[in-house]
Design an enzyme around this catalytic site. Sequence first.
Site, PDB file in Angstrom:
ATOM      1  N   HIS A  56       0.627  -1.332  -0.196  1.00  0.00           N
ATOM      2  CA  HIS A  56      -0.142   0.093  -0.158  1.00  0.00           C
ATOM      3  C   HIS A  56       0.833   1.174  -0.079  1.00  0.00           C
ATOM      4  O   HIS A  56       1.590   1.572   0.898  1.00  0.00           O
ATOM      5  CB  HIS A  56      -0.851  -0.110   1.125  1.00  0.00           C
ATOM      6  CG  HIS A  56      -2.018  -1.065   1.232  1.00  0.00           C
ATOM      7  ND1 HIS A  56      -3.136  -1.005   0.563  1.00  0.00           N
ATOM      8  CD2 HIS A  56      -1.844  -2.271   1.747  1.00  0.00           C
ATOM      9  CE1 HIS A  56      -3.709  -1.997   0.574  1.00  0.00           C
ATOM     10  NE2 HIS A  56      -3.036  -2.790   1.278  1.00  0.00           N
ATOM     11  N   GLU A  73      -4.128  -0.683   9.154  1.00  0.00           N
ATOM     12  CA  GLU A  73      -2.807  -1.494   9.031  1.00  0.00           C
ATOM     13  C   GLU A  73      -1.766  -0.327   8.718  1.00  0.00           C
ATOM     14  O   GLU A  73      -1.983   0.257   7.760  1.00  0.00           O
ATOM     15  CB  GLU A  73      -2.895  -2.339   7.931  1.00  0.00           C
ATOM     16  CG  GLU A  73      -1.558  -3.255   7.898  1.00  0.00           C
ATOM     17  CD  GLU A  73      -1.622  -4.243   6.700  1.00  0.00           C
ATOM     18  OE1 GLU A  73      -1.323  -5.502   6.982  1.00  0.00           O
ATOM     19  OE2 GLU A  73      -2.279  -4.069   5.673  1.00  0.00           O
ATOM     20  N   HIS A 106      -8.714  -4.788   7.080  1.00  0.00           N
ATOM     21  CA  HIS A 106      -7.350  -5.204   7.700  1.00  0.00           C
ATOM     22  C   HIS A 106      -7.384  -5.574   9.105  1.00  0.00           C
ATOM     23  O   HIS A 106      -8.181  -5.069   9.795  1.00  0.00           O
ATOM     24  CB  HIS A 106      -6.443  -4.145   7.527  1.00  0.00           C
ATOM     25  CG  HIS A 106      -5.875  -3.895   6.128  1.00  0.00           C
ATOM     26  ND1 HIS A 106      -5.776  -2.699   5.303  1.00  0.00           N
ATOM     27  CD2 HIS A 106      -5.569  -4.740   5.062  1.00  0.00           C
ATOM     28  CE1 HIS A 106      -5.299  -2.759   4.288  1.00  0.00           C
ATOM     29  NE2 HIS A 106      -5.122  -3.905   3.968  1.00  0.00           N
ATOM     30  N   HIS A 144      -6.978  -8.468  -0.434  1.00  0.00           N
ATOM     31  CA  HIS A 144      -6.272  -7.885   0.753  1.00  0.00           C
ATOM     32  C   HIS A 144      -7.378  -8.055   2.151  1.00  0.00           C
ATOM     33  O   HIS A 144      -8.312  -8.553   2.086  1.00  0.00           O
ATOM     34  CB  HIS A 144      -6.396  -6.252   0.680  1.00  0.00           C
ATOM     35  CG  HIS A 144      -5.398  -6.020  -0.236  1.00  0.00           C
ATOM     36  ND1 HIS A 144      -4.151  -5.107   0.244  1.00  0.00           N
ATOM     37  CD2 HIS A 144      -5.206  -6.170  -1.636  1.00  0.00           C
ATOM     38  CE1 HIS A 144      -3.445  -4.948  -0.830  1.00  0.00           C
ATOM     39  NE2 HIS A 144      -4.137  -5.341  -1.904  1.00  0.00           N
ATOM     40  N   ASN A 188      -2.494 -10.933   0.559  1.00  0.00           N
ATOM     41  CA  ASN A 188      -1.535 -10.671   1.557  1.00  0.00           C
ATOM     42  C   ASN A 188      -1.951 -11.316   2.842  1.00  0.00           C
ATOM     43  O   ASN A 188      -2.910 -11.400   3.387  1.00  0.00           O
ATOM     44  CB  ASN A 188      -2.169  -8.937   1.746  1.00  0.00           C
ATOM     45  CG  ASN A 188      -1.652  -7.939   0.556  1.00  0.00           C
ATOM     46  OD1 ASN A 188      -1.244  -8.672  -0.463  1.00  0.00           O
ATOM     47  ND2 ASN A 188      -1.559  -7.007   0.655  1.00  0.00           N
TER      48      ASN A 188
END
Length: 358
Positions: free
Chosen positions: A109, A181, A225, A264, A286
């Site tokens: 990111h 995150e 996340h 993600h 991820n």
Amino acid sequence: MGVLDVVPAGIVTGKNLLKLYDYCQEKGFAIPAVNCTSSSTVNATLEAARATNSPIILQVSHGGAAYFAGKGIKNDNNQASIVGAIAAAHHIRTVAPLYNIPVVIHSDHCARKILGWLDGMIEADEEYFKKHGEPLFSSHMIDLSAEDKAYNIETTAKYMKRLAPMGCLLEMEIGITGGEEDGVNNEDVENAALYTQPEDVYEVYTALKPIGDMFCIAAAFGNVHGVYKPGNVKLEPILLKRHQEYVKSKIGGSNNKPLFLVFHGGSGSTEEEVKEAVSYGVVKMNVDTDTQWAYLEGVRDYVLKNVDYIRTQVGNPEGSDMPNKKYYDPRVWVRAGEITLIKRVEQANADLGNINTL
């Protein structure tokens, strides 16, 4: 036939990266992208991939890259993150050949406020390309999902034009991954923003495809996340199927999965949700929160088990004059964290169907 019949072992870039992701979709598996913050976490992840006979993606975030360079370095102009990411990439390129597996080097990111980080990494790619004919990194991620859609797509296209001549792939995000995150906090975004629409994905496709094939899309389908219990987040993997179907309906052809998709916020997802997402063309997932916890588990358990041997340099239950060096040697307790990290990466490979794929 396996991955090594499609791409060679070592760092995968350019057309070989496209071949790798094509093969993932053809055989119905995906590759975990593990966030690394040190040579220790890099080496453990490589070891796990070798143990499962699998390709692997190693990635650094803005904060993780800065940590790789050292917490004592200022990062007011992204300098620690730039240098740390470059150092990580060179470390990976140095040791990866010893593991004899395909390895993708990726940056995670990159939001609008830290685009200088991406610029710095691309400059390193361009310098490396001049000498070696390939970029230093395999791919980068630009994440402008929190911005206006037009700005997101236009800026992503601008960066892709710079990366394409080097054969460096660009990952972008459309729709927002919730949660928090690495300093990016999307905990308060509207629920609708967590679910990307097929029309938006097609708009990305029409902007990037004329530039080339070197791109993949992280389309939000309720992802969050961080850590959460299964059932606490409403994932809708079926949206990924709809994206593929919509784009195919627009462009025609026989390919049912015209998009390389990225998952993600996978921590806490059920095994069924992961498998479903992969079946719709996800090639990369991820893995960060769970691997951080796994690394801690090994160190924590080692300390708890050997607490009476690490209170002092000399003196333990076996005698007041007994030395404790073999217990507090970092190569012992750090290794304990690596072992539990290795097991978690192996699990990620199993969840994604990435076992014995070489």
